[in-house]
Design a protein around this motif. Structure first.
Motif: not given
Length: 327
Positions: A203-216
């Motif tokens: 989902r779009p919200e999952t992709l944005e969460h990855v972009y915003r929160t991943k340390s790398y």
């Protein structure tokens, strides 16, 4: 400071000593010294080449120092091994032992790296084989569960959440539910998280969460640039940010969900044939972009027989720009 002095000073001192001995016509031990210097340097290069570490190349900085050290030890042996002065004679043979130990150490390090690489390769090959077996078994099970593919796959994955090979085999399947993909995208295992991001059901919200929160986050940039569900604001931000990952334009250009401003900018700046080819196949391509690509191709004199983009542009023009003609 001492290290840098040795790094530069020792090779310079060694060259000065060699030149002085040759100018004084005292070549005794020089050729043996050069041989030991070459042996130390060559075995060090060989040992460095066995390493697959991304930082292994830094070790090449110490190569002149190591060669000079081997050269000095060889010079001591070559000049004083038959000296009547007992301390010098003993020092000469100790120099030989140290030079041989230096060369031997390099060889041992290289062999150790080769052995490690072989072990890693065998482990990786076994792991890839396990993934392949799991992929085949999943494909067979999905065919045996028509209409229940998602339920079966989700259930199987949830019962094997610690089985890394099974997860990597299952994640590319478009039968997986967005909820489960959301869970796996938050995995601390970067490879598992990446495969979850690549799944077309994410989902779009999952992709944005990855972009915003991943340390790398850089690890996910290519997948995010290519995914149809990546939110437009993320795609714009990703396109504008300083590039830490190369060749992202080809993924933006081929993504039908890329915002118009991103595609339009690519049409104005693209010079790589692969990027232009991807943009020409993008269903979001409009007349303005196509016209700009035509101008770009003409401006850069790429309108040659071996450029398939020119022919493709001509094919698309009547459909995308029905009132336009190809320049």
């Amino acid at each position: 400071m001492i290290f840098f002095l040795a790094l530069l000073g020792l090779p310079i001192a060694y060259l000065v000593v060699l030149v002085m001995l040759l100018l004084r016509k005292e070549p005794r031990g020089v050729w043996l010294s050069v041989s030991f210097a070459a042996a130390a340097a060559m075995t060090d290069i060989w040992a460095i080449e066995q390493s697959r570490s991304s930082t292994a190349g830094i070790a090449i900085l110490g190569l002149p120092m190591l060669g000079a050290l081997g050269g000095f030890l060889g010079l001591a042996f070559g000049r004083y091994r038959t000296s009547i002065d007992r301390p010098r004679r003993i020092g000469a043979w100790l120099g030989l032992a140290a030079a041989l130990a230096l060369v031997g150490y390099n060889i041992a390090q290289g062999r150790q790296e080769k052995s490690k690489n072989k072990g890693r390769d065998e482990t990786q090959a076994a792991f890839r084989a396990e993934i392949s077996r799991d992929r085949d078994s999943i494909a067979t099970a999905l065919k045996q569960n028509p209409g229940r593919e998602r339920a079966w796959l989700d259930s199987s994955v949830r019962t094997r959440m610690t089985d890394r090979a099974f997860l990597l085999a299952a994640l590319p399947n478009d039968s997986m539910s967005p909820d489960l993909l959301d869970t796996l995208a938050n995995s601390s295992d970067l490879n598992i998280a990446l495969e979850a991001v690549r799944n077309p059901n994410t989902r779009p919200e999952t992709l944005e969460h990855v972009y915003r929160t991943k340390s790398y986050p850089d690890y996910f940039f290519q997948a995010l640039a290519a995914h149809r569900h990546t939110p437009p604001n993320v795609l714009i931000e990703l396109y504008r940010r300083p590039r830490t990952i190369t060749m992202l334009d080809i993924w933006f250009a081929g993504n039908p969900s890329s915002p118009h401003e991103v595609l339009d900018q690519i049409s104005r700046t693209a010079t790589d044939r692969s990027v232009i080819a991807a943009l020409l196949e993008n269903p979001s391509l409009d007349c303005g972009m196509l016209t700009q690509l035509a101008v770009t191709l003409m401006k850069r004199q790429n309108r040659d027989a071996d450029n398939p983009n020119v022919a493709r542009l001509s094919e698309l023009t009547p459909t995308v720009c029905p009132t336009k003609t190809t320049p």
